[in-house]
Each structure stands twice: as C-alpha cells, then as structure tokens.
Motif scaffolding. Structure first.
Motif, mmCIF file in Angstrom:
data_model
loop_
_atom_site.group_PDB
_atom_site.id
_atom_site.type_symbol
_atom_site.label_atom_id
_atom_site.label_comp_id
_atom_site.label_asym_id
_atom_site.label_seq_id
_atom_site.Cartn_x
_atom_site.Cartn_y
_atom_site.Cartn_z
ATOM 1 N N VAL A 9 0.873 -1.166 0.000
ATOM 2 C CA VAL A 9 0.000 0.000 0.000
ATOM 3 C C VAL A 9 0.912 1.217 0.000
ATOM 4 O O VAL A 9 1.532 1.559 1.013
ATOM 5 C CB VAL A 9 -0.924 0.014 1.238
ATOM 6 C CG1 VAL A 9 -1.800 1.261 1.215
ATOM 7 C CG2 VAL A 9 -1.783 -1.239 1.272
ATOM 8 N N ALA B 91 -6.730 0.191 0.178
ATOM 9 C CA ALA B 91 -6.038 -0.787 1.030
ATOM 10 C C ALA B 91 -7.037 -1.711 1.707
ATOM 11 O O ALA B 91 -6.821 -2.925 1.805
ATOM 12 C CB ALA B 91 -5.200 -0.061 2.079
ATOM 13 N N LEU C 60 3.074 -1.370 4.243
ATOM 14 C CA LEU C 60 2.302 -0.129 4.306
ATOM 15 C C LEU C 60 3.205 1.086 4.466
ATOM 16 O O LEU C 60 3.990 1.162 5.412
ATOM 17 C CB LEU C 60 1.311 -0.218 5.481
ATOM 18 C CG LEU C 60 0.490 1.024 5.814
ATOM 19 C CD1 LEU C 60 -0.367 1.461 4.634
ATOM 20 C CD2 LEU C 60 -0.379 0.762 7.040
#
Length: 258
Positions: free
Chosen positions: A25, A57, A71
């Motif tokens: 992400v 996400a 992330l």
C-alpha cells in the motif's frame, strides 16, 4: 476473489510448500513496482497486489486477502488504517515502511500499539525488507535495528523488552464507515459509493448517518472537514506525485494476474 495461496515449487511427490502473499500500500507507482520486483525474486514469496490509498487498502485486504501488507507510513500517520486492517483480519501481518519524517519515538510507539507487526525504514535495503517479512511471519514482530534505539531510549528499555504505549490511536468509525467517508471525501454520491462497495444505497445512507452522528457533523462536507482536522482522513502524501490524475475507484486495487 480468494486468498492468494500460490504454492512454491517442491520436489515431485512432495506436498507443495505454501508461499506468502505479499501486497503493498503505497501512493508511488515506482515504489510499488520496486517492492513487487523484490518479492517476486524471493523464494517463498509471491506478489498479491497493491493499492495506492487507504480506501483501496481496505478493499485489497477484503478481496485479495494477502498474508502480509507492506504499508507506507505516509498513508497511515495516526495508525488508523493499521488498526482497521488488523481488526478486520487477525491473520494479516502489517509491516510499516517508515518515512524519514516519522522516525520518532512517539510515532513508532503509536504504530506498534495500533497493531503494526513490523517496522523498518522506507529506505531499507531489499535484504532487510525480506528479513522483516520472515521475522513477522515467525514471531509476529520485527523492529529494525536502525529504529530500535528510538523506542528503547524513550522508555529506558533494554533491547527485546516489550514496549508499553501510553496513548491508543482513536478511530471512532468502523471499517465500513471509514471506507464510505473516504469516498464521500472524493465527492461521490451514495449511489456511486454503493456500487463501489457492493452495498445497497440504503445501507450507504445508514453508514453516512452514523458517520455524521459519531463525528457530530452537520452534513457530509462538515464530516469530511472534521475527519481531516482530526487525522481520520489524510491528504495524499507529498511524494512528487502532485498533478497526476488519480485512478478511478474501480481501478484502485490491482492484484497479481494469474
């Protein structure tokens, strides 16, 4: 879509060895492509897909079910997205790639309390990233040596001692309400939101009413303003991507072609 469980190759006659599905992400395309390249050349790992914003996400986690999500900390400066991801799937592992501006003890402390399983600098070498993935798979925890002193010095801990955070990230909205609010902030009406999230318009309307109540907002615009001021929603991180046209909602989540 189902969880990516592509097996690694095993000797003939042996049971297949399950590889880990890794997703990213990150708002920057070339960063996602770099992560994809690292994953795809590492035995035991396979690329499960990517997303470029918090709403996407959550879609990625729901639709693709990766084992590990890498992330970018710029997309989760308050730990809200991490909290929603791990609360939605107890088996999901989140590895936070920490930007230079977030390399502080309070940020790392809050990230770990939000549910992050591993943290390492966003500029880390490929071998360090693979090590982090392996460690969170085995231990469900990884703190990169470059970041560990920030945490241990702040709390007077010796390496390996547990971190005790003092303030939990507050997320007043549910996972679905967060997704709805993200799309409201993009200017979408209830019918369009319902189509994207595969919900009825009435269900979306119910979520919007709940959002207004929880945020004590007068209307949709006021709710979005409150959410940005309170850190529930964030502006797109500055990565030199200004001026680019965002992908349409239906193309936000991309998974590995099979």
């Amino acid at each position: 879509m189902t969880r990516s469980n592509e097996p690694s190759r095993a000797p003939q006659g042996s049971p297949p060895v399950r590889s880990l599905g890794i997703a990213a992400v990150d708002p920057v395309p070339f960063c996602r492509e770099g992560l994809s390249a690292i994953v795809q050349r590492t035995p035991g790992l396979h690329w499960a897909g990517h997303a470029g914003n918090p709403h996407a996400a959550l879609q990625l986690a729901e639709q693709v079910h990766p084992d590990v999500i890498l992330l970018d900390s710029g997309l989760d400066p308050h730990g809200h997205l991490t909290k929603l991801l791990v609360n939605g799937d107890a088996s999901l592992l989140v590895v936070l790639l920490v930007r230079e501006s977030h390399r502080t003890a309070p940020f790392l402390q809050a990230a770990m309390l939000a549910g992050t399983h591993g943290v390492l600098p966003r500029t880390a070498e490929a071998r360090r990233l693979v090590e982090a993935i392996r460690r969170v798979q085995l231990d469900r925890r990884y703190l990169d040596p470059a970041l560990a002193p920030l945490v241990t010095q702040r709390q007077g801990l010796r390496p390996g001692e547990p971190v005790v955070a003092t303030q939990r990230p507050r997320m007043p909205l549910s996972r679905r309400e967060f997704q709805v609010l993200q799309l409201v902030a993009e200017g979408l009406e209830n019918a369009a939101i319902a189509k994207i999230l595969y919900l009825s318009v009435e269900t979306v309307r119910t979520h919007v009413k709940s959002i207004l109540r929880k945020l004590s907002a007068r209307d949709r615009t006021h709710a979005v303003t409150i959410a940005f001021r309170g850190g529930i929603l964030i502006a797109q991180p500055d990565d030199g991507t200004e001026g680019q046209t965002p992908a349409p909602p239906s193309g936000m989540v991309e998974q590995r072609a099979r």
